[in-house]
Motif scaffolding. Structure first.
Motif, mmCIF file in Angstrom:
data_model
loop_
_atom_site.group_PDB
_atom_site.id
_atom_site.type_symbol
_atom_site.label_atom_id
_atom_site.label_comp_id
_atom_site.label_asym_id
_atom_site.label_seq_id
_atom_site.Cartn_x
_atom_site.Cartn_y
_atom_site.Cartn_z
ATOM 1 N N PRO A 189 3.916 3.518 -4.779
ATOM 2 C CA PRO A 189 3.060 4.044 -5.838
ATOM 3 C C PRO A 189 2.995 3.054 -6.998
ATOM 4 C CG PRO A 189 5.177 5.164 -5.837
ATOM 5 C CD PRO A 189 5.167 4.235 -4.647
ATOM 6 N N GLU A 228 0.818 -1.207 0.000
ATOM 7 C CA GLU A 228 0.000 0.000 0.000
ATOM 8 C C GLU A 228 0.853 1.258 0.000
ATOM 9 O OE1 GLU A 228 -2.927 -0.162 3.063
ATOM 10 O OE2 GLU A 228 -3.495 -2.201 2.549
ATOM 11 N N ALA A 282 -13.802 1.769 -2.993
ATOM 12 C CA ALA A 282 -13.989 3.176 -3.352
ATOM 13 C C ALA A 282 -14.678 3.970 -2.245
ATOM 14 C CB ALA A 282 -14.788 3.276 -4.642
ATOM 15 N N ARG A 342 -12.092 6.392 -6.804
ATOM 16 C CA ARG A 342 -12.712 6.934 -5.590
ATOM 17 C C ARG A 342 -13.198 8.358 -5.812
ATOM 18 N NH1 ARG A 342 -8.145 4.650 -1.872
ATOM 19 N NH2 ARG A 342 -9.080 2.681 -1.284
ATOM 20 N N ALA A 343 -12.381 9.163 -6.455
ATOM 21 C CA ALA A 343 -12.753 10.555 -6.725
ATOM 22 C C ALA A 343 -13.979 10.612 -7.647
ATOM 23 C CB ALA A 343 -11.580 11.306 -7.341
ATOM 24 N N ARG A 400 -2.827 1.705 -7.732
ATOM 25 C CA ARG A 400 -3.126 2.672 -6.673
ATOM 26 C C ARG A 400 -3.615 3.991 -7.274
ATOM 27 N NH1 ARG A 400 0.907 4.997 -2.077
ATOM 28 N NH2 ARG A 400 -0.689 6.038 -0.886
ATOM 29 N N ASP A 401 -2.975 4.459 -8.331
ATOM 30 C CA ASP A 401 -3.409 5.689 -9.001
ATOM 31 C C ASP A 401 -4.811 5.539 -9.572
ATOM 32 O OD1 ASP A 401 -0.967 6.816 -8.403
ATOM 33 O OD2 ASP A 401 -0.115 6.475 -10.413
ATOM 34 N N TRP A 402 -5.068 4.393 -10.198
ATOM 35 C CA TRP A 402 -6.392 4.149 -10.769
ATOM 36 C C TRP A 402 -7.455 4.137 -9.674
ATOM 37 C CZ3 TRP A 402 -10.312 0.582 -10.330
ATOM 38 C CH2 TRP A 402 -11.292 0.638 -11.310
ATOM 39 N N MET A 403 -7.164 3.493 -8.537
ATOM 40 C CA MET A 403 -8.136 3.433 -7.439
ATOM 41 C C MET A 403 -8.406 4.821 -6.870
ATOM 42 S SD MET A 403 -9.607 0.638 -7.111
ATOM 43 C CE MET A 403 -10.572 1.265 -5.769
ATOM 44 N N GLN A 404 -7.395 5.669 -6.789
ATOM 45 C CA GLN A 404 -7.608 7.033 -6.296
ATOM 46 C C GLN A 404 -8.503 7.815 -7.255
ATOM 47 O OE1 GLN A 404 -3.592 8.385 -5.699
ATOM 48 N NE2 GLN A 404 -3.540 7.664 -3.580
ATOM 49 N N ARG A 405 -8.302 7.646 -8.549
ATOM 50 C CA ARG A 405 -9.168 8.311 -9.535
ATOM 51 C C ARG A 405 -10.587 7.753 -9.462
ATOM 52 N NH1 ARG A 405 -4.741 7.430 -12.855
ATOM 53 N NH2 ARG A 405 -5.895 5.872 -14.041
#
Length: 163
Positions: A84, A81, A130, A95-96, A88-93
């Protein structure tokens, strides 16, 4: 011979089990139950199944959120976790996007719960990751599952009236 309460209890148990274990098919169980011909209104059967399905999927949802501690073999390593990466980047996008577009999120949940495309088990896990609001998950998921199993439970009666 099982009573109506016994049949509904069994149906609830099978619906929870099928929500947790994809090898169990609640659809096949319902078809077998309807072929037996119990006098259970379609909406009662759909209500019991939808409740059991959402109860089981809530375990997936909460496990993906991290609220339920999974066995060690199913947990991610802590160091993963921290690094980077694309996932991880895809999951942050993702979630947003879920936060910014709640109607889209609810629509995806509703369609998945109704049609199982994409599979509702995967969507339940994705919703947990998410951090989709619980109310959105419950409302869209329950409504979709009720429609899905309501149509399945009402189908024999509808076909019978047309023929």
């Amino acid at each position: 011979m099982l009573t109506v309460i016994g049949l509904l209890s069994t149906t609830f148990g099978v619906s929870v089990a099928s929500a947790l274990l994809p090898l169990i098919s609640i659809e096949l169980f319902v078809v077998g139950l309807l072929l037996k011909g119990p006098e259970i209104p379609w909406w009662v059967l759909a209500l019991v199944i939808a409740t059991g399905q959402i109860g089981g999927k809530l375990l997936h949802f909460y496990a993906a959120r991290g609220a339920i501690r999974l066995p060690k073999v199913l947990r991610r390593r802590a160091d993963r976790e921290q690094r980077p990466g694309r996932w991880r980047d895809w999951m942050q996008r993702f979630r947003a996007t879920c936060r910014q577009r709640p109607l889209w999120t609810g629509g995806v949940l509703l369609i998945s719960a109704t049609a199982s495309l994409p599979p509702f088990a995967a969507v339940a896990i994705g919703a947990g990751i998410a951090k989709v609001p619980l109310s959105t998950f419950l409302l869209a998921g329950f409504t979709g599952r009720f429609v899905r199993f309501g149509v399945l439970a009402a189908a024999p009666g509808l076909v019978g009236t047309w023929l």
